[in-house]
Design an enzyme around this catalytic site. Sequence first.
Site, PDB file in Angstrom:
ATOM      1  N   ASP A 134     -15.207  -9.143   9.481  1.00  0.00           N
ATOM      2  CA  ASP A 134     -13.602  -9.036   9.640  1.00  0.00           C
ATOM      3  C   ASP A 134     -13.059  -8.776  10.995  1.00  0.00           C
ATOM      4  O   ASP A 134     -11.739  -8.988  11.309  1.00  0.00           O
ATOM      5  CB  ASP A 134     -13.129  -8.250   8.705  1.00  0.00           C
ATOM      6  CG  ASP A 134     -12.776  -9.099   7.248  1.00  0.00           C
ATOM      7  OD1 ASP A 134     -12.999 -10.338   7.200  1.00  0.00           O
ATOM      8  OD2 ASP A 134     -12.924  -8.470   6.073  1.00  0.00           O
TER       9      ASP A 134
ATOM     10  N   HIS B   3     -14.575  -0.084   2.696  1.00  0.00           N
ATOM     11  CA  HIS B   3     -14.399  -0.628   3.902  1.00  0.00           C
ATOM     12  C   HIS B   3     -13.892   0.214   4.826  1.00  0.00           C
ATOM     13  O   HIS B   3     -13.090  -0.354   5.891  1.00  0.00           O
ATOM     14  CB  HIS B   3     -13.388  -1.935   3.723  1.00  0.00           C
ATOM     15  CG  HIS B   3     -13.846  -3.095   2.721  1.00  0.00           C
ATOM     16  ND1 HIS B   3     -14.371  -2.775   1.809  1.00  0.00           N
ATOM     17  CD2 HIS B   3     -14.038  -4.387   2.942  1.00  0.00           C
ATOM     18  CE1 HIS B   3     -14.764  -3.938   1.078  1.00  0.00           C
ATOM     19  NE2 HIS B   3     -14.574  -4.922   1.730  1.00  0.00           N
TER      20      HIS B   3
ATOM     21  N   PHE C 168      -6.047  -0.350   5.258  1.00  0.00           N
ATOM     22  CA  PHE C 168      -4.609  -0.500   4.530  1.00  0.00           C
ATOM     23  C   PHE C 168      -4.311   0.812   3.806  1.00  0.00           C
ATOM     24  O   PHE C 168      -3.064   1.278   3.691  1.00  0.00           O
ATOM     25  CB  PHE C 168      -4.652  -1.491   3.527  1.00  0.00           C
ATOM     26  CG  PHE C 168      -4.887  -2.951   4.297  1.00  0.00           C
ATOM     27  CD1 PHE C 168      -4.508  -3.261   5.619  1.00  0.00           C
ATOM     28  CD2 PHE C 168      -6.113  -3.637   3.780  1.00  0.00           C
ATOM     29  CE1 PHE C 168      -5.063  -4.506   6.184  1.00  0.00           C
ATOM     30  CE2 PHE C 168      -6.655  -4.816   4.593  1.00  0.00           C
ATOM     31  CZ  PHE C 168      -5.916  -5.192   5.625  1.00  0.00           C
TER      32      PHE C 168
ATOM     33  N   ARG D 124     -18.113  -1.004   2.999  1.00  0.00           N
ATOM     34  CA  ARG D 124     -18.400  -2.216   2.152  1.00  0.00           C
ATOM     35  C   ARG D 124     -19.704  -2.678   2.261  1.00  0.00           C
ATOM     36  O   ARG D 124     -20.314  -3.352   1.278  1.00  0.00           O
ATOM     37  CB  ARG D 124     -17.533  -3.418   3.445  1.00  0.00           C
ATOM     38  CG  ARG D 124     -18.001  -4.934   2.814  1.00  0.00           C
ATOM     39  CD  ARG D 124     -17.132  -5.825   3.764  1.00  0.00           C
ATOM     40  NE  ARG D 124     -17.553  -6.995   3.764  1.00  0.00           N
ATOM     41  CZ  ARG D 124     -18.644  -7.662   4.208  1.00  0.00           C
ATOM     42  NH1 ARG D 124     -19.197  -7.223   5.174  1.00  0.00           N
ATOM     43  NH2 ARG D 124     -19.052  -8.797   4.044  1.00  0.00           N
TER      44      ARG D 124
ATOM     45  N   GLU E 160       0.685  -1.299   0.056  1.00  0.00           N
ATOM     46  CA  GLU E 160      -0.225  -0.079   0.040  1.00  0.00           C
ATOM     47  C   GLU E 160       0.729   1.286  -0.046  1.00  0.00           C
ATOM     48  O   GLU E 160       0.379   2.140  -0.448  1.00  0.00           O
ATOM     49  CB  GLU E 160      -0.860  -0.029   1.320  1.00  0.00           C
ATOM     50  CG  GLU E 160      -2.047  -1.005   1.042  1.00  0.00           C
ATOM     51  CD  GLU E 160      -1.727  -2.447   1.452  1.00  0.00           C
ATOM     52  OE1 GLU E 160      -0.348  -2.631   1.884  1.00  0.00           O
ATOM     53  OE2 GLU E 160      -2.202  -3.358   1.130  1.00  0.00           O
TER      54      GLU E 160
END
Lengths: 279, 313
Positions: B114, B106, B80, B164, B55
Site C-alpha cells: 500500500d 497495519h 487512520f 498486517r 475515524e
Amino acid sequence: MAEVSNAKLRELEDRARLLRCHILKMTHQVQSGHPGGSMSACDIVTALYFHVLRVDPRNPMWPDRDRFVLSKGHACPVLYAALAERGFFPVPELMTFRRINSRLQGHPEYGTTPGVENAAGAEGQGLSFGVGLGLAARLDRKAWRVYALLGDGEQDVGQTWEAALAAAKYHLDNLTAIIDRNGIQQEGRTEEIMPLEPLGDKWRAFGWNVLTINGHDMRQILAGIDEAHSHKGQPTVIIAKTTKGKGVSFMENVVRYHGAATTDEELKRALAELGEAVP
Amino acid sequence: MKMESQRSYFAKALIELGEKDPNVVVVGADTTESIKTLDFGKKFPDRLFNVGISEQNMISIAAGLAAAGKVAFASTYAVFGVAHTYNIIRQNVAYTKLPVKIFCSHAGITVGPDGATHQLNEDIGLMRGIPNMTVLVPADAPQTAKCVHAAAAWPGPVYCRFSRTNFPTVTSVEDPFAIGKSYVMRDGDDVTIAGCGIMVSRCLQAAEELDAAGVSARVLNVATVKPLDTSTILKAARDTGGIVTAEEHTIVHGLGSAISEAVALEHPVPMAMVGVQDVFGESGEAFELMEKYGLTAAKVVEGVRRVMKRRGR
Ligand SMILES: Cc1ncc(C[n+]2csc(CCOP(=O)(O)OP(=O)(O)O)c2C)c(N)n1
C-alpha cells in the site's frame, strides 16, 4: 411534559438573566473568555438545567442522569453558571474561572468540574460523543437522554456531519442536537465565512427530524424539546435562532464579543441593562 | 519459527472478552472485515458499531460509550485510527481519561504494498507524547491477545499497535503479561538489546549470532512503551553497560527515544538505535521493506558492535 405555567416561564427567564450576569462577571474578572456565544445559548441552557434535565447536583455521576454535552466548549461560562446555580458547586467559585488552580478551566475538563459531561475546546467533537452516549443508553435499555449543544460555526467541521450520519444510521431518538444559530462565528457572519443555508434541509437530508425555533423564547424552547422527545425513530435537531451577545444591547450581533470581555465601564452598563443592582 | 496473525488473535481475544463482559463494545470504520472485528460483530451484532470512513467520529463515539460505562474498543488501521484523529484522541480520550482502547492494525512499514500513505511509522511517538496514554506494542500474535485482556482491565486509555503482516511467534500463551512490564527474553551480560513488536524476533536472532561470536546479549521485549518499565531497563543498563534498541517505527520519537530518555537521566550508557531513519516508506513486500529500511538482525548486530566499541569492550 405538561403545559408550563406562566409563572414557571417567568422564573426561567429570571434565571437566564441571572446567568447572563454571571457570564459577564466571569469573563470580566479575568478579561478573557467567550461571552457572545455564552449569552446566545443562555436561554437554551437555562431551560435544560432548570426544567428539562434529570440531574442530581448531590450525585453528579448518577448513572441514570440525562447528559448535556456542550460541544462548543468555549461557551462554558454559561454551563458553569448553570451548574453553580443548580447546586453542583458554590456560586462564588464562578469568579475563579480561567484562573490558576481553578476547577473552571477555560474550556471544559471532564472529571474535574462537577456536572461537566465532556471535554471540549476543539470544535466539532461533541455530537459524536453524544452519539456514543446515546448508543450506550440504548444498549443498557435506559431512559436517560442526551442533549448536545452545537455552534453554527461547528457546522463547518466535517466531524459534525460524520456524527449526523451515524446518529441517523442508528435511529438515535434519545439524542437531541440543538444548534445555537446565532449567525456569527469567530471572525464574522457564518454566511460569509462558510455559507450554511439551507441548514435545515441539510439536516433533513442527513436523516434527522428538524425543528426551528426562536432560541430566546422559553415557551418555544420547551415545546421544541417536548416535540423532540415524542419523535420516534430519528434523532431531532433543533435549530434555535439566536442572537450572539443576547441580552446586552451593545453586545448583540457584535463579532468582537465572541472572544472579548467587557471593560469596567461596559460591565456596569451591561449589568444595569440586565437589571442587576450595580455593585 | 511459527508465523501467526496478530489480527486473528486480537479478534479471538475480543470475542472471549465479549463473552465474559457484556459491557465490551467495538467501534470500527469500514475496515472491520480486514481487521476482523467483524467476527466480534457476528457474535454480538448489537455491540459492533461500524461508522464508516469517519475515524474522528469513531474515536469520539467510543469516548461517549466509555463515558457511559462501556469498555469501548476503537479499531482500524493505524494511520487512520491515530494519525488522522490525533486531536480527537487528545481531547476526547486522553484529557478525558476515558477507558477507550484504541487497537490499530497495519502499523509500521510492514503494511507493505500500500505504500507510504498507509505505513505509519510515527504512531508510538504520537501516542506516547500525550499525557494519560498507555502504549502497547506486542511482539507477536499471542502477546496481542494478552494486550486485549490487559487493556480491558486497565482503567484508562490505551493504544495498542500491531501489524498486517504475520509475525514470528516468540512468546507462548503461558507467558505472563502485564502492562508496564518489560520481559527478559534471553539473559546476557555484555550488552542489552531492547526491542518491541516484530523487532523482538530480530533481536533474538541477533543475540544468537552474537552468542556464536562470544558476545552474551540480554534481550528485552519492551511490550509497553508507556509507562516504560524503567527498573528493568536501568538494571539492564547497569548490568550490561550498553543498549541497542530496535523498532519498526521511526527512531525520532519511538522506543529508542523513550529508552534513551530514561537511561540518559539515570545511568547513561552508549546506545544505538535500529529503526526507520526519519524517512517515508514505499511499496514493497513487508520483508523486502524491512531489509531495505534496515529493520534486520544484521543491523542489530552492527549496533551492538558500535556500542561495544564505544565503551571499549
Ligand atoms: C477545531 C477548532 N478550530 C478552531 C477553533 C477556534 N474557535 C473557537 S470558537 C470559534 C468559532 C465558533 O463559532 P460557533 O461554533 O458558531 O460558536 P458561537 O458563535 O456560537 O460562540 C473558533 C473558530 C476551535 N475552538 N476549534
